[in-house]
Design an enzyme around this catalytic site. Structure first.
Site, short mmCIF file in Angstrom:
data_model
loop_
_atom_site.label_atom_id
_atom_site.label_comp_id
_atom_site.label_asym_id
_atom_site.label_seq_id
_atom_site.Cartn_x
_atom_site.Cartn_y
_atom_site.Cartn_z
N SER A 190 -34.96 -2.95 -20.88
CA SER A 190 -33.64 -3.55 -20.93
C SER A 190 -33.28 -4.16 -19.57
CB SER A 190 -32.62 -2.50 -21.39
OG SER A 190 -31.43 -3.10 -21.79
N ASP B 69 -33.52 -5.02 -32.82
CA ASP B 69 -32.77 -4.71 -31.59
C ASP B 69 -31.40 -5.37 -31.68
OD1 ASP B 69 -31.75 -4.58 -28.96
OD2 ASP B 69 -33.76 -4.58 -28.10
N HIS C 276 -33.09 -0.94 -30.19
CA HIS C 276 -33.23 -1.17 -28.75
C HIS C 276 -33.86 0.03 -28.04
CE1 HIS C 276 -32.39 -3.14 -24.98
NE2 HIS C 276 -31.64 -2.12 -24.55
#
Length: 326
Positions: A148, A277, A306
Protein backbone atom coordinates in the site's frame (compact mmCIF):
# COMPACT_ATOMS: atom_id res chain seq x y z
CA UNK A 1 -17.02 4.27 -4.51
CA UNK A 2 -20.01 1.93 -4.72
CA UNK A 3 -17.65 -0.96 -3.94
CA UNK A 4 -17.78 -0.56 -0.17
CA UNK A 5 -21.29 0.71 0.35
CA UNK A 6 -22.97 -2.73 0.79
CA UNK A 7 -22.59 -2.88 4.55
CA UNK A 8 -26.06 -4.08 5.53
CA UNK A 9 -25.01 -7.73 5.31
CA UNK A 10 -22.76 -7.34 8.33
CA UNK A 11 -25.04 -5.11 10.31
CA UNK A 12 -22.92 -2.02 10.60
CA UNK A 13 -24.69 1.25 11.19
CA UNK A 14 -25.95 3.47 8.42
CA UNK A 15 -23.38 6.08 9.42
CA UNK A 16 -20.56 3.58 9.21
CA UNK A 17 -21.81 2.40 5.84
CA UNK A 18 -21.80 5.96 4.50
CA UNK A 19 -18.30 6.53 5.82
CA UNK A 20 -17.09 3.32 4.24
CA UNK A 21 -18.69 4.39 0.97
CA UNK A 22 -16.87 7.70 1.03
CA UNK A 23 -13.55 6.08 1.67
CA UNK A 24 -13.54 3.37 -1.00
CA UNK A 25 -10.29 3.26 -2.87
CA UNK A 26 -8.03 4.74 -0.19
CA UNK A 27 -4.64 3.22 0.51
CA UNK A 28 -3.84 1.80 3.90
CA UNK A 29 -1.62 -0.71 4.91
CA UNK A 30 -2.69 -5.95 5.92
CA UNK A 31 -5.09 -16.13 7.60
CA UNK A 32 -7.88 -17.09 5.64
CA UNK A 33 -7.67 -19.03 2.35
CA UNK A 34 -4.26 -20.39 1.41
CA UNK A 35 -3.93 -21.30 -2.24
CA UNK A 36 -0.41 -22.56 -1.67
CA UNK A 37 0.87 -24.24 1.50
CA UNK A 38 4.52 -24.22 2.50
CA UNK A 39 5.71 -26.30 5.43
CA UNK A 40 6.99 -24.19 8.30
CA UNK A 41 10.36 -24.94 9.83
CA UNK A 42 11.14 -24.89 13.57
CA UNK A 43 12.03 -21.42 14.79
CA UNK A 44 15.78 -21.02 15.41
CA UNK A 45 16.72 -20.59 19.05
CA UNK A 46 18.14 -17.15 18.25
CA UNK A 47 16.22 -15.37 15.53
CA UNK A 48 18.01 -12.00 15.58
CA UNK A 49 21.71 -12.60 15.25
CA UNK A 50 22.58 -9.25 13.73
CA UNK A 51 25.31 -7.04 15.15
CA UNK A 52 22.96 -4.20 16.09
CA UNK A 53 21.56 -4.38 19.63
CA UNK A 54 19.65 -1.09 19.36
CA UNK A 55 16.12 -1.09 17.98
CA UNK A 56 16.13 2.50 16.69
CA UNK A 57 18.16 4.61 14.31
CA UNK A 58 18.21 8.39 14.12
CA UNK A 59 17.31 10.09 10.84
CA UNK A 60 19.13 13.21 9.69
CA UNK A 61 16.48 15.48 11.18
CA UNK A 62 16.68 13.75 14.57
CA UNK A 63 13.59 11.58 14.15
CA UNK A 64 13.90 8.23 15.92
CA UNK A 65 12.93 5.35 13.64
CA UNK A 66 12.09 2.02 15.26
CA UNK A 67 13.00 -1.19 13.44
CA UNK A 68 13.16 -4.92 14.01
CA UNK A 69 15.81 -7.18 12.55
CA UNK A 70 15.30 -10.94 12.62
CA UNK A 71 17.28 -13.85 11.23
CA UNK A 72 20.32 -14.28 9.03
CA UNK A 73 20.78 -14.70 5.31
CA UNK A 74 19.71 -12.71 2.24
CA UNK A 75 18.10 -9.44 3.29
CA UNK A 76 14.43 -8.56 2.88
CA UNK A 77 13.02 -5.22 4.04
CA UNK A 78 9.36 -4.41 4.62
CA UNK A 79 7.55 -1.07 4.35
CA UNK A 80 4.05 -1.06 5.85
CA UNK A 81 0.78 0.52 4.81
CA UNK A 82 -1.14 3.46 6.30
CA UNK A 83 -1.83 3.85 9.19
CA UNK A 84 -0.22 0.67 10.53
CA UNK A 85 3.32 -0.21 11.61
CA UNK A 86 5.89 -2.95 11.10
CA UNK A 87 3.88 -5.45 13.18
CA UNK A 88 1.54 -5.75 10.20
CA UNK A 89 4.33 -7.74 8.52
CA UNK A 90 4.86 -10.29 11.30
CA UNK A 91 3.23 -13.11 9.35
CA UNK A 92 5.67 -12.62 6.47
CA UNK A 93 8.71 -11.82 8.62
CA UNK A 94 8.47 -14.91 10.83
CA UNK A 95 7.91 -17.16 7.81
CA UNK A 96 10.88 -15.80 5.87
CA UNK A 97 13.16 -15.79 8.92
CA UNK A 98 12.32 -19.48 9.29
CA UNK A 99 13.22 -19.97 5.62
CA UNK A 100 16.74 -18.57 6.04
CA UNK A 101 16.31 -14.85 5.34
CA UNK A 102 17.25 -11.79 7.36
CA UNK A 103 14.11 -9.68 7.62
CA UNK A 104 14.07 -6.00 8.58
CA UNK A 105 11.00 -3.79 9.06
CA UNK A 106 10.65 -0.29 10.45
CA UNK A 107 7.80 1.84 11.76
CA UNK A 108 7.32 4.81 9.45
CA UNK A 109 7.91 8.19 11.11
CA UNK A 110 4.83 9.19 13.04
CA UNK A 111 3.62 5.57 13.22
CA UNK A 112 4.00 2.82 15.79
CA UNK A 113 7.09 3.13 17.98
CA UNK A 114 8.88 5.74 15.88
CA UNK A 115 8.76 9.36 17.04
CA UNK A 116 6.11 11.75 15.76
CA UNK A 117 7.80 14.70 14.02
CA UNK A 118 5.98 17.70 12.60
CA UNK A 119 7.99 17.55 9.38
CA UNK A 120 9.02 14.98 6.80
CA UNK A 121 5.56 13.41 6.63
CA UNK A 122 5.77 12.99 2.87
CA UNK A 123 7.12 10.43 0.44
CA UNK A 124 10.55 12.00 0.23
CA UNK A 125 10.82 11.89 4.01
CA UNK A 126 9.58 8.30 4.16
CA UNK A 127 11.99 7.16 1.45
CA UNK A 128 14.90 8.87 3.16
CA UNK A 129 14.02 7.16 6.45
CA UNK A 130 14.07 3.79 4.68
CA UNK A 131 17.46 4.73 3.26
CA UNK A 132 18.67 5.67 6.74
CA UNK A 133 17.70 2.23 8.08
CA UNK A 134 19.32 0.44 5.13
CA UNK A 135 22.52 2.42 5.49
CA UNK A 136 22.70 2.22 9.30
CA UNK A 137 22.42 -1.57 9.14
CA UNK A 138 24.63 -1.67 6.02
CA UNK A 139 22.10 -3.80 4.16
CA UNK A 140 23.17 -4.95 0.71
CA UNK A 141 21.51 -6.86 -2.13
CA UNK A 142 18.20 -6.39 -0.33
CA UNK A 143 14.74 -7.18 -1.62
CA UNK A 144 12.48 -4.24 -0.82
CA UNK A 145 8.84 -5.15 -0.17
CA UNK A 146 6.14 -2.52 0.26
CA UNK A 147 2.42 -2.81 0.89
CA UNK A 148 0.00 0.00 0.00
CA UNK A 149 1.63 3.27 1.13
CA UNK A 150 4.77 1.22 1.74
CA UNK A 151 4.82 0.40 -1.96
CA UNK A 152 5.02 4.11 -2.65
CA UNK A 153 7.85 4.35 -0.13
CA UNK A 154 9.77 1.63 -1.98
CA UNK A 155 9.16 3.32 -5.34
CA UNK A 156 10.32 6.71 -4.07
CA UNK A 157 13.37 5.10 -2.41
CA UNK A 158 14.45 3.69 -5.78
CA UNK A 159 13.66 6.99 -7.46
CA UNK A 160 15.79 8.97 -4.98
CA UNK A 161 18.48 6.50 -3.92
CA UNK A 162 18.82 4.08 -6.81
CA UNK A 163 19.34 0.34 -6.64
CA UNK A 164 22.98 -0.03 -5.60
CA UNK A 165 21.81 -1.77 -2.40
CA UNK A 166 18.75 -3.41 -3.99
CA UNK A 167 18.49 -6.86 -5.57
CA UNK A 168 14.72 -7.08 -6.12
CA UNK A 169 11.49 -5.22 -5.35
CA UNK A 170 7.92 -6.26 -4.52
CA UNK A 171 4.85 -4.00 -4.63
CA UNK A 172 1.80 -5.46 -2.84
CA UNK A 173 -1.51 -3.62 -3.12
CA UNK A 174 0.65 -0.57 -3.72
CA UNK A 175 -0.51 3.00 -4.32
CA UNK A 176 1.69 3.90 -7.36
CA UNK A 177 1.57 5.34 -9.93
CA UNK A 178 -0.85 7.94 -8.41
CA UNK A 179 -4.22 7.64 -6.70
CA UNK A 180 -5.95 11.00 -6.99
CA UNK A 181 -8.01 11.91 -10.03
CA UNK A 182 -6.65 14.61 -12.33
CA UNK A 183 -6.56 15.55 -15.99
CA UNK A 184 -3.53 13.30 -16.34
CA UNK A 185 -5.15 10.50 -14.31
CA UNK A 186 -8.88 10.56 -15.10
CA UNK A 187 -9.35 7.03 -13.70
CA UNK A 188 -8.22 8.14 -10.25
CA UNK A 189 -10.30 8.79 -7.16
CA UNK A 190 -11.77 12.27 -6.58
CA UNK A 191 -9.99 14.47 -4.05
CA UNK A 192 -13.24 14.52 -2.05
CA UNK A 193 -12.66 10.87 -1.13
CA UNK A 194 -9.38 11.77 0.54
CA UNK A 195 -10.89 14.85 2.12
CA UNK A 196 -13.46 12.52 3.72
CA UNK A 197 -10.65 10.41 5.12
CA UNK A 198 -9.08 13.46 6.75
CA UNK A 199 -12.44 14.59 8.11
CA UNK A 200 -13.04 11.14 9.59
CA UNK A 201 -9.68 11.22 11.34
CA UNK A 202 -10.34 14.60 12.89
CA UNK A 203 -13.90 13.79 13.93
CA UNK A 204 -13.33 10.36 15.53
CA UNK A 205 -10.23 8.53 14.42
CA UNK A 206 -10.89 5.52 16.65
CA UNK A 207 -14.28 4.78 15.07
CA UNK A 208 -12.96 5.70 11.65
CA UNK A 209 -10.30 2.99 11.90
CA UNK A 210 -12.87 0.41 13.04
CA UNK A 211 -15.06 1.25 10.05
CA UNK A 212 -12.17 1.38 7.62
CA UNK A 213 -10.97 -2.11 8.53
CA UNK A 214 -14.12 -3.59 6.98
CA UNK A 215 -13.42 -2.80 3.31
CA UNK A 216 -9.67 -3.12 3.96
CA UNK A 217 -10.12 -6.85 4.61
CA UNK A 218 -13.23 -7.33 2.49
CA UNK A 219 -15.47 -8.01 5.49
CA UNK A 220 -18.31 -6.32 3.61
CA UNK A 221 -18.18 -9.04 0.96
CA UNK A 222 -20.31 -12.18 1.09
CA UNK A 223 -18.46 -15.19 2.46
CA UNK A 224 -15.81 -13.25 4.39
CA UNK A 225 -14.17 -15.26 7.17
CA UNK A 226 -11.93 -12.53 8.60
CA UNK A 227 -11.56 -12.93 12.35
CA UNK A 228 -12.41 -10.34 14.96
CA UNK A 229 -8.80 -10.60 16.09
CA UNK A 230 -7.60 -9.36 12.71
CA UNK A 231 -9.96 -6.40 12.89
CA UNK A 232 -8.90 -5.66 16.46
CA UNK A 233 -5.25 -5.69 15.48
CA UNK A 234 -5.90 -3.25 12.65
CA UNK A 235 -7.49 -0.83 15.13
CA UNK A 236 -4.69 -1.31 17.68
CA UNK A 237 -1.89 -0.65 15.20
CA UNK A 238 -3.73 2.28 13.65
CA UNK A 239 -4.25 3.98 16.99
CA UNK A 240 -0.49 4.01 17.55
CA UNK A 241 -0.05 6.48 14.69
CA UNK A 242 0.06 10.16 15.61
CA UNK A 243 -3.00 12.05 14.44
CA UNK A 244 -0.95 14.77 12.75
CA UNK A 245 1.25 12.19 11.04
CA UNK A 246 -1.65 10.02 9.89
CA UNK A 247 -3.47 13.12 8.63
CA UNK A 248 -0.51 14.36 6.60
CA UNK A 249 0.23 10.90 5.25
CA UNK A 250 -3.14 10.92 3.44
CA UNK A 251 -1.82 13.60 1.09
CA UNK A 252 1.44 11.69 0.68
CA UNK A 253 -0.13 8.41 -0.41
CA UNK A 254 -2.94 9.91 -2.49
CA UNK A 255 -1.35 12.82 -4.35
CA UNK A 256 2.26 11.72 -4.92
CA UNK A 257 3.00 10.81 -8.53
CA UNK A 258 5.43 7.88 -8.70
CA UNK A 259 5.51 7.56 -12.48
CA UNK A 260 9.13 8.62 -12.90
CA UNK A 261 10.20 6.56 -9.88
CA UNK A 262 8.73 3.41 -11.44
CA UNK A 263 10.56 4.05 -14.68
CA UNK A 264 13.85 3.92 -12.74
CA UNK A 265 13.30 0.34 -11.57
CA UNK A 266 16.10 -1.79 -13.03
CA UNK A 267 15.83 -4.86 -10.78
CA UNK A 268 13.46 -7.85 -10.93
CA UNK A 269 10.10 -6.67 -9.61
CA UNK A 270 6.95 -8.47 -8.51
CA UNK A 271 3.60 -6.67 -8.60
CA UNK A 272 1.06 -8.48 -6.42
CA UNK A 273 -2.52 -7.27 -5.91
CA UNK A 274 -6.01 -8.43 -4.94
CA UNK A 275 -8.51 -8.11 -7.77
CA UNK A 276 -11.27 -7.00 -5.38
CA UNK A 277 -9.13 -4.36 -3.68
CA UNK A 278 -11.62 -1.71 -2.55
CA UNK A 279 -8.90 0.53 -1.11
CA UNK A 280 -6.40 0.79 -3.99
CA UNK A 281 -8.32 -0.16 -7.16
CA UNK A 282 -6.20 -2.56 -9.19
CA UNK A 283 -6.79 -1.03 -12.62
CA UNK A 284 -5.51 2.37 -11.56
CA UNK A 285 -2.52 1.01 -9.61
CA UNK A 286 -0.96 -2.41 -10.16
CA UNK A 287 -1.91 -2.71 -13.83
CA UNK A 288 -0.48 0.72 -14.62
CA UNK A 289 2.63 0.20 -12.47
CA UNK A 290 3.45 -3.07 -14.21
CA UNK A 291 3.42 -1.26 -17.56
CA UNK A 292 5.94 1.28 -16.27
CA UNK A 293 8.37 -1.24 -14.73
CA UNK A 294 10.39 -3.06 -17.35
CA UNK A 295 9.95 -6.82 -17.07
CA UNK A 296 7.67 -6.69 -14.02
CA UNK A 297 6.06 -9.98 -12.97
CA UNK A 298 2.36 -9.72 -12.12
CA UNK A 299 0.34 -11.92 -9.75
CA UNK A 300 -3.30 -11.02 -9.15
CA UNK A 301 -5.56 -12.80 -6.64
CA UNK A 302 -9.18 -13.17 -7.85
CA UNK A 303 -11.70 -11.86 -5.33
CA UNK A 304 -9.00 -10.83 -2.84
CA UNK A 305 -9.11 -7.59 -0.80
CA UNK A 306 -6.51 -4.96 0.02
CA UNK A 307 -5.23 -6.63 3.17
CA UNK A 308 -4.03 -9.81 1.47
CA UNK A 309 -0.93 -10.11 3.64
CA UNK A 310 -3.37 -11.19 6.38
CA UNK A 311 -6.37 -12.67 4.54
CA UNK A 312 -4.18 -14.66 2.13
CA UNK A 313 -1.08 -14.92 4.30
CA UNK A 314 0.04 -18.43 3.27
CA UNK A 315 -0.41 -17.72 -0.43
CA UNK A 316 1.43 -14.39 -0.20
CA UNK A 317 4.24 -16.07 1.73
CA UNK A 318 4.56 -18.82 -0.86
CA UNK A 319 4.64 -16.31 -3.74
CA UNK A 320 7.23 -14.18 -1.96
CA UNK A 321 9.44 -17.18 -1.24
CA UNK A 322 9.26 -18.32 -4.87
CA UNK A 323 10.18 -14.84 -6.09
CA UNK A 324 13.04 -14.49 -3.62
CA UNK A 325 14.50 -17.84 -4.65
CA UNK A 326 14.05 -17.32 -8.41
Amino acid sequence: MQDISNASAIGISRRAALLSGLTAGIAVGLPAVAAAKTAKQPLPATINTGKHAMSTITAKDGTEIYYKDWGTGPVVTFSHGWPLNSDAWDGQMLFLAQQGFRVVAHDRRGHGRSSQPTSGNDMNGYADDLAAVIEALDLRDATLIGHSTGGGEVARYIGRHGTKRVAKAVLIGAVPPVMVKSAANPEGLPIEVFDAIRAGLVRDRSQFYRDFALPFYGVNRSGSSVSQGTLDQFWRLSMQAGLLNAYECVKAFSETDFTEDLRKFDVPTLVLHGEDDQIVPIKDSAVKSARLIKGAKEIYYPGAPHGITATHQDRVNADLLAFLKA
